[in-house]
Design a protein around this motif. Structure first.
Motif, PDB file in Angstrom:
ATOM      1  N   TYR A   1      38.967  45.311  37.512  1.00 35.99           N
ATOM      2  CA  TYR A   1      40.223  45.091  38.246  1.00 35.99           C
ATOM      3  C   TYR A   1      40.146  45.710  39.641  1.00 35.99           C
ATOM      4  N   ARG A   2      39.628  46.945  39.721  1.00 32.68           N
ATOM      5  CA  ARG A   2      39.537  47.621  41.029  1.00 32.68           C
ATOM      6  C   ARG A   2      38.600  46.885  41.969  1.00 32.68           C
TER       7      ARG A   2
ATOM      8  N   ALA B   1      40.272  43.841  43.357  1.00 30.80           N
ATOM      9  CA  ALA B   1      41.282  44.237  44.349  1.00 30.80           C
ATOM     10  C   ALA B   1      40.621  44.610  45.676  1.00 30.80           C
ATOM     11  N   ARG B   2      39.477  45.257  45.628  1.00 30.91           N
ATOM     12  CA  ARG B   2      38.775  45.631  46.864  1.00 30.91           C
ATOM     13  C   ARG B   2      38.249  44.392  47.584  1.00 30.91           C
TER      14      ARG B   2
ATOM     15  N   GLN C   1      39.693  41.475  47.505  1.00 29.81           N
ATOM     16  CA  GLN C   1      40.873  40.877  48.113  1.00 29.81           C
ATOM     17  C   GLN C   1      41.271  41.637  49.380  1.00 29.81           C
ATOM     18  N   SER C   2      41.178  42.962  49.330  1.00 25.64           N
ATOM     19  CA  SER C   2      41.525  43.775  50.502  1.00 25.64           C
ATOM     20  C   SER C   2      40.564  43.513  51.659  1.00 25.64           C
TER      21      SER C   2
ATOM     22  N   TYR D   1      40.225  35.208  37.354  1.00 24.84           N
ATOM     23  CA  TYR D   1      40.015  35.267  38.794  1.00 24.84           C
ATOM     24  C   TYR D   1      39.133  34.116  39.238  1.00 24.84           C
TER      25      TYR D   1
END
Length: 347
Positions: free
Chosen positions: A36-37, A40-41, A43-44, A59
């Motif tokens: 998950y992390r 998210a990274r 996406q960031s 995803y």
């Protein structure tokens, strides 16, 4: 956080399409929370990864997005050259394609990695067949490759070990396995999934019928299960034997590893001269007799009586043959008649 792992997540989504966090975690051997992390990274960092909630979701990259971050490390470049090993590729009919792919791969690498990959490929060679035997002839192998890739049924005439020896089978080929230089076909039949030695196929005709390979079928997992089942069915009994020190040293070169392990785990001393007594698995009297005779006088069968008698009978025939000066064929027949049998027992 590992930059290389983020790149791996990105390349997984690019090559696999939609993946759940659990699938990403299992592929990269990390926790689901780490997966998950990592997403998210990405996406960031501006990578267009979007999530679809609910059952069957996961995803996925925005349609049309492709990354060019495909640079290889030195180890990856060195390893990738082994993806197309020349022997098996030639058997499968992919010699030209493999050579072309290797050339393209080398041409795409930077000069330093290209030299490293070429050096690695030059110092390794695969020779799959075992010692003391010629490679098997597999004239129908390329037909099975076509059948596996196009998912077309095949009608075969097959020679097996038990009667009737020649049988006809209608197969849906799922995959091919190379084991110690021997090719095997894994295929579905009307009775379930089965394994066939390709060299034992006498005739094969590629049909027009198409089939769907089950999505959950895993060739590697099936093969492991098949080997476990084969070992369980292979040995039908046990025998008690005595071995000299030299006989025990010669075991690995004359019997399967399972027998060696059995001796190591059950051996007990029987005197002060180094001889041991052990219990070993056996496939049957005939097979065990053939294997144990390779050890000559360095082995003695204690039990069962049937195997001990078979060993004694064949040794008696050999003794008579070598004691008599007449031609060997007549000697063996005389010895057999003296035992009241038409052929050597057991072996």
């Amino acid at each position: 956080m590992s930059a290389s792992r983020l790149l791996s997540v990105l390349l997984l989504l690019q090559s696999r399409g939609r993946m759940s966090a659990r699938e990403i975690a299992d592929e990269l051997n990390v926790s689901v929370r780490t997966a998950y992390r990592d997403v998210a990274r990405l996406q960031s960092a501006g990578v267009p990864v979007y999530a679809e909630p609910g059952r069957g979701g996961g995803y996925q990259l925005l349609d049309g997005y492709r990354t060019r971050l495909t640079g290889m490390s030195e180890g990856e470049a060195r390893t990738l050259l082994f993806a197309g090993l020349p022997g098996p590729a030639a058997d499968l009919g992919f010699t030209a394609e493999m050579s072309a792919a290797r050339l393209k791969l080398l041409a795409a690498l930077p000069a330093g990695l290209r030299e490293e990959a070429a050096r690695a490929a030059a110092v390794f060679h695969l020779d799959a067949p075992g010692w003391y035997r010629e490679p098997e002839q597999v004239p129908h192998l390329t037909l099975f490759v076509d059948a596996v890739l196009t998912r077309r049924a095949v009608d075969v005439r097959y020679r097996r070990w038990r009667a009737p020896q020649e049988v006809n089978r209608h197969l849906h080929p799922y995959g091919l396995v190379l084991k110690s230089g021997t090719w095997y076909l894994v295929a579905a039949t009307d009775k379930g999934t089965a394994t066939y030695r390709v060299a034992q196929v006498l005739d094969a005709v590629l049909g027009d019928e198409r089939f769907d390979r089950p999505q959950d079928f895993d060739l590697g997992a099936y093969w492991v299960s098949y080997l476990d089942d084969f070992q369980a069915r292979r040995y039908t009994g046990t025998a008690t034997v005595r071995l000299s020190p030299r006989g025990r040293r010669r075991l690995p070169d004359n019997v399967p590893p399972e027998v060696v392990r059995a001796v190591d785990s059950t051996a007990t001393a029987v005197g002060d001269d180094g001889w041991v007594e052990a219990v070993i698995p056996v496939e049957g009297t005939e097979h065990a007799c053939g294997e144990l005779l390779r050890l000559g006088g360095d082995v003695e069968v204690v039990a069962p009586a049937e195997l001990r008698q078979a060993m004694a009978a064949i040794v008696g025939i050999l003794a008579r043959a070598y004691e008599n000066k007449r031609p060997g064929g007549a000697l063996v027949r005389d010895a057999q008649r003296s035992l009241g049998k038409d052929e050597a027992p057991g072996c």
